[in-house]
Enzyme design. Structure first.
Site, short mmCIF file in Angstrom:
data_model
loop_
_atom_site.label_atom_id
_atom_site.label_comp_id
_atom_site.label_asym_id
_atom_site.label_seq_id
_atom_site.Cartn_x
_atom_site.Cartn_y
_atom_site.Cartn_z
N TYR B 110 86.29 -17.50 -37.85
CA TYR B 110 86.11 -18.85 -37.32
C TYR B 110 85.35 -19.76 -38.29
CZ TYR B 110 88.01 -17.80 -32.75
OH TYR B 110 88.85 -17.48 -31.74
N GLU B 212 89.18 12.77 -29.71
CA GLU B 212 89.95 11.52 -29.81
C GLU B 212 89.86 10.71 -28.53
OE1 GLU B 212 94.14 12.18 -30.47
OE2 GLU B 212 94.66 10.11 -29.96
N ASP B 264 95.11 14.81 -29.77
CA ASP B 264 96.42 15.08 -29.18
C ASP B 264 97.24 15.88 -30.19
OD1 ASP B 264 95.80 13.67 -26.93
OD2 ASP B 264 96.94 11.86 -27.49
#
Ligand SMILES: Nc1ncnc2c1ncn2[C@@H]1O[C@H](COP(=O)(O)OP(=O)(O)O)[C@@H](O)[C@H]1O
Ligand SMILES: [Mg+2]
Lengths: 524, 394
Positions: B110, B212, B264
């Site tokens: 910004y 995870e 996973d």
């Protein structure tokens, strides 16, 4: 009785009777076309009376509706500052068809001795009114006024009125005024187009036009440069046919065939003359009028097949010139790019001719789906029968994308042919025939100006690309300068800005950026 | 009235860091200014952050940025904008450092965003352009600046969202406070964006388990896993941010704790593990500080699911469970797996085995499948058994 009814009656037509019946041959086919044609004939006479004589033309054309009740009767008045007409010639110049001062081998606009008279004749037929002429030559002490009609039966002028006024200023020139039936609505755009194109090819002329609606258009003189004046020339042997050869042999004052060939023709010296005579099986000292029909035929045939005769000279031709064409195109069309080329003289069938081409691109020209073509022959704009013209054929066959043009594009091509004998297609004098030599020259001329356009367009493209690249850098200079000045102590933003701009400018070839603020207008 | 002094409220580590960062930025850009003032084309030379310029240092077991550089010249129309953006971001960061601020990368986006109104000289039209439009662009030049001055953005006190969490029997000093990571209740300590400023006080743990999935982390935390097994429990909540990676690295380096990673069973999980272990491709310049080459892939492995006759291993799942829990691999999964197979650090015997089983079975599995089988199974069977028997991929 039957035999009496079917018996053929023979009699001769005078030229005035012939053209009275066949006025469409001279362009007076209907009220619209007649109005256009009358303007054109009178304006061309005015130009013929000025530029070949070194006078900068000032021409005033006034077209008015004669009465409020009748919508289709107009008066045309054309005034010029030309050489004027000797008073003794005025009646025949305006009252006798096929009477002209231009029946010599010299490049002029008029050449048939017909134009002014056709307007007079048409006016007389449709309104019953005669022509008024006011004229004074440069050396004349008087101004002469004539009111003339044509006696159609005998092709002779009828002088209704004649006046002589003492001239107390230096005025010279001619004012012609006549009345005719016309159709302004349907001829308006053609008349304007004609005047515009005339102004393009003759930017050294000043033309004022007042139309029947009272609108005044002023075509300013945009140059004082004028084309070289045309000169009278002797015919070239290759441009002469059997009939003309017979007429020339009959009319000559020379005493021998050898002398005749040398004196009456251009490009023929003693060696050439002797060779032609020998090859035709004739004798050098034969008397010109003693040649038999077969002798003439043989002589003409030998001339046609001779390959060693020098080509006709083009010194007598009055081309417009690259400079004037450019000025004309620029003044009237206000294009972004203009160029012109005058080709070297060339020859077809024994006639010298010169092709000139002009090209105007961009600016105020409206884009069209194909090149707009302005055709001229001996400085006369040709407006009709464009589709049949050889120049249109050449323009259409060129692949313009090869020259960097993709249509629709704002492209105007001007083609001017000047010659003592322009190869018109038919009697209408509106389009030029596909003579191979002429076609070839037109193509070379157009391709030359097209190549220049291509160079201009690619230079412009390069410059635009460079400008884009420069802007792509320059627009960030303030942010870079400010950022660096914030990080690094003791350097002023302006200093960095100045140095960056200097470095950028060093890389630019086609232009420089004076100040960063020329590019960056704000940072918000 | 009370005297207000900002300095007194700031930790000493921050003050030191600021000075160092300011100096590095100033040095890099002074050179640029010197070039400009002596008429030399200002050019930034930055090492390339591309796969082609990513080198796997087999000896040290981590990714490093290669020596290929890109030259960004301001006088080249195609590079001018990036050049400007780099200078712009540097000046904003410089200013923030001077003003004792802690901008986030979003703040920087910004602060640097403004509109340049410029005249197109070819057409004369005035046009507008933003210094940048998306945060992607400012983030990218921040990374360039990191490479240019060889400093991580955290060292320049630029903050980002906290994502990683840790619990365990350990005390740390963050800022000027001591925090007891065993007294976080049901919550956890959010790993701060500047983990280098954390001081390790004392620790009572034997290994680190990085998970995870945040949800699985919470389940194990509440079930008392870390207490029972003397572990530090960490979650990266998906792709690990830099702070979590740096924190794990320090635990390994400074405390010598073994690091186990549980993801996973799919190419994304594998890549998360690989980011912890060797570093990421786009940020390979950071691996020196962020990668943990000793990290071990605990699971879930393909062999855990399917077993292996060759290795004489039984699967942890029954035929029926497999039927219920296995998810069919998508085309992108397959593509990603093939990509991983081409990376040097995945070209080990054990990993090729894993990937090949995956490519053959076209099957993947989430860690949650194991908690579905039973939280107790995961906590008291699967994890301890695998650690005890050394059933991991190094
Ligand atoms: N405005 C004029 N100024 C000088 N002479 C003119 C003018 N108009 C006509 N003439 C003379 O009248 C002659 C006949 O004109 P015209 O009938 O138009 O035939 P052409 O122009 O073909 O010779 C011209 O040859 C010229 O000598
Ligand atoms: Mg005439």
């Amino acid at each position: 009785m039957a035999s009496e009814a079917t018996a053929e009656k023979f009699r001769a037509l005078t030229p005035s009777e012939f053209f009275y019946r066949n006025r469409e041959l001279a362009g007076f086919s209907n009220p619209a076309r007649a109005l256009y044609q009358a303007v054109r004939e009178l304006v061309e006479n005015a130009l013929d009376a000025t530029d070949p004589h070194g006078i900068h033309p000032t021409i005033k054309v006034i077209l008015q509706k004669v009465s409020a009740e009748r919508d289709n009767i107009f008066s045309i008045s054309v005034e010029d500052n030309g050489i004027g007409i000797p008073s003794a010639q005025v009646p025949r110049a305006f009252g006798q068809l096929l009477y002209s001062s231009k029946y010599v081998l010299r490049q002029t606009r008029g050449m048939f001795g017909l134009g002014a008279k056709m307007a007079v004749l048409y006016g007389q037929m449709t309104t019953g009114r005669s022509v008024e002429v006011l004229t004074s030559t440069i050396t004349a002490k008087n101004i002469y006024y004539f009111n003339i009609a044509i006696d159609v039966k005998t092709n002779t002028p009828i002088i209704h009125e004649k006046g002589v006024y003492r001239k107390n200023n230096g005025w010279h020139g001619t004012v012609v005024k006549l009345y005719l039936e016309g159709d302004w609505t349907r001829s308006k755009s053609k008349i304007y187009e004609y005047l515009k194109r005339t102004a393009i090819i003759a930017p050294y002329a000043e033309i004022v036009f007042e139309d029947p609606e009272g609108t005044i258009t002023y075509f300013e003189r945009s140059t004082r440069k004028m084309p070289p004046p045309p000169r009278e020339v002797k015919p070239h042997p290759k441009g002469v046919d059997i009939e003309m050869m017979r007429m020339m042999l009959k009319a000559t004052k020379t005493k021998t065939l050898l002398e005749f060939l040398i004196k009456e023709f251009q490009s023929v010296g003693e060696v050439t003359a002797r060779r032609l005579i020998e090859n035709a099986g004739l004798l050098p000292d034969m008397k010109p009028h003693e040649l038999s029909t077969e002798d003439v035929e043989r002589l003409v045939r030998v001339i046609k097949s001779d390959t060693k005769i020098k080509p006709p000279s083009a010194n007598h031709l009055s081309y417009v010139g690259e400079e004037i064409i450019k000025v004309g195109l620029k003044a009237i069309l206000k294009p972004e790019f203009v160029t012109a080329v005058t080709r070297k003289p060339s020859v077809y069938e024994g006639h010298a001719f010169i092709v000139e081409a002009g090209l105007a691109y961009g600016g105020e020209i409206q884009p069209e789906d194909r090149p707009v073509l302005y055709r001229y022959a001996n400085k006369i704009p040709l407006l009709y029968d464009e589709g049949a013209d050889v120049a249109r054929k050449v323009v259409d066959r060129i692949d313009w994308s090869h020259y960097g043009v993709t249509f629709p594009a704002p492209l105007v091509i001007l083609v001017h042919i000047c010659s003592t004998k322009v190869p018109y297609k038919g009697v209408g004098k509106e389009s030029v025939a596909d003579v191979p030599e002429v076609e070839h020259e037109i193509e070379l001329a157009i391709r030359e100006v097209a190549r220049r356009l291509k160079r201009y367009l690619s230079k412009k493209k390069r410059e635009r690309e460079e400008a884009e690249r420069a802007v792509a850098i320059a627009k960030y200079i303030p942010d870079v300068a400010r950022g660096l000045a914030k990080i690094v102590n003791n350097v002023r933003e302006e200093m960095i800005e100045k140095e960056l701009l200097k470095m950028l400018n060093m890389k630019l070839r086609s232009f420089k950026i004076n100040s960063v603020s020329d590019v960056v207008v704000g940072i918000e | 009235m009370r005297e207000v002094s900002t300095v007194s409220y700031m930790s000493a580590v921050d003050i030191k860091a600021r000075k160092k960062a300011l100096k590095k930025i100033e040095r890099a850009f002074s050179k640029l200014v010197k070039d400009i003032l002596s008429g030399k084309t200002p050019t930034l030379v930055i090492r390339k952050r591309t796969l082609a310029n990513t080198v796997f240092d087999a000896e040290r077991g981590l990714l490093r940025i290669g020596n290929a550089t890109l030259k960004r010249s301001f006088l080249n129309a195609g590079e001018a904008k990036k050049f400007m953006q780099t200078v712009l971001i540097a000046s904003i960061i410089h200013e923030a450092l001077k003003n004792d601020e802690y901008p986030t990368i979003r703040d920087l986006y910004y602060r640097g965003k403004h509109t340049i109104r410029f005249r197109d000289l070819a057409t004369g039209r005035v046009r507008e352009e933003n210094t940048w439009d998306e945060q992607k662009e400012s983030d990218s030049v921040i990374r360039d600046l990191e490479v240019l001055i060889d400093m991580l953005r955290e060292e320049m006190l630029i903050l980002s969202k906290e994502k990683g969490k840790v619990v365990g029997d350990m005390r740390i000093k963050s800022g000027d406070d001591i925090i007891d990571l065993s007294k976080m209740g049901h919550g956890a300590y959010s790993i701060e964006p500047t983990p280098d400023f954390i001081e390790f006080k004392d620790v009572n743990a034997e290994f680190v388990l990085v998970i995870e999935k945040d949800a699985v982390f919470q389940q194990l935390h509440r079930a008392g896993f870390w207490k029972k097994y003397k572990a530090l429990l960490i979650t990266s909540a998906g792709q690990p941010d830099r702070a979590t990676r740096r924190f794990v690295r320090r635990l390994s380096d400074e405390l010598g704790l073994p690091i186990y990673i549980l993801t996973d069973a799919d190419p994304y999980g594998w890549y998360i593990y690989s980011v912890f272990k060797v570093g990421s491709i786009t940020l390979s310049y950071e691996s020196e500080r962020l990668a943990t080459p000793s990290a071990r892939f605990l699971g879930v492995s393909m062999i855990d699911i399917f077993g292996s006759d060759k290795l004489k291993k039984k699967p942890y799942l029954t035929e029926a469970e497999r039927k219920n829990y296995i998810i069919k691999a998508t085309d992108t999964d397959i593509k990603r797996a093939k990509e991983l197979k081409s990376y040097e650090w995945f070209r080990t015997k054990r990993w090729l085995e894993e990937i090949n089983i995956f490519l053959k079975k076209k099957a993947k599995l989430e860690i949650e499948a194991l908690t579905s089988k039973g939280l107790r199974f995961l906590m008291d069977t699967y994890i301890p058994e695998k650690i005890e028997t050394g059933d991991w991929i190094a």
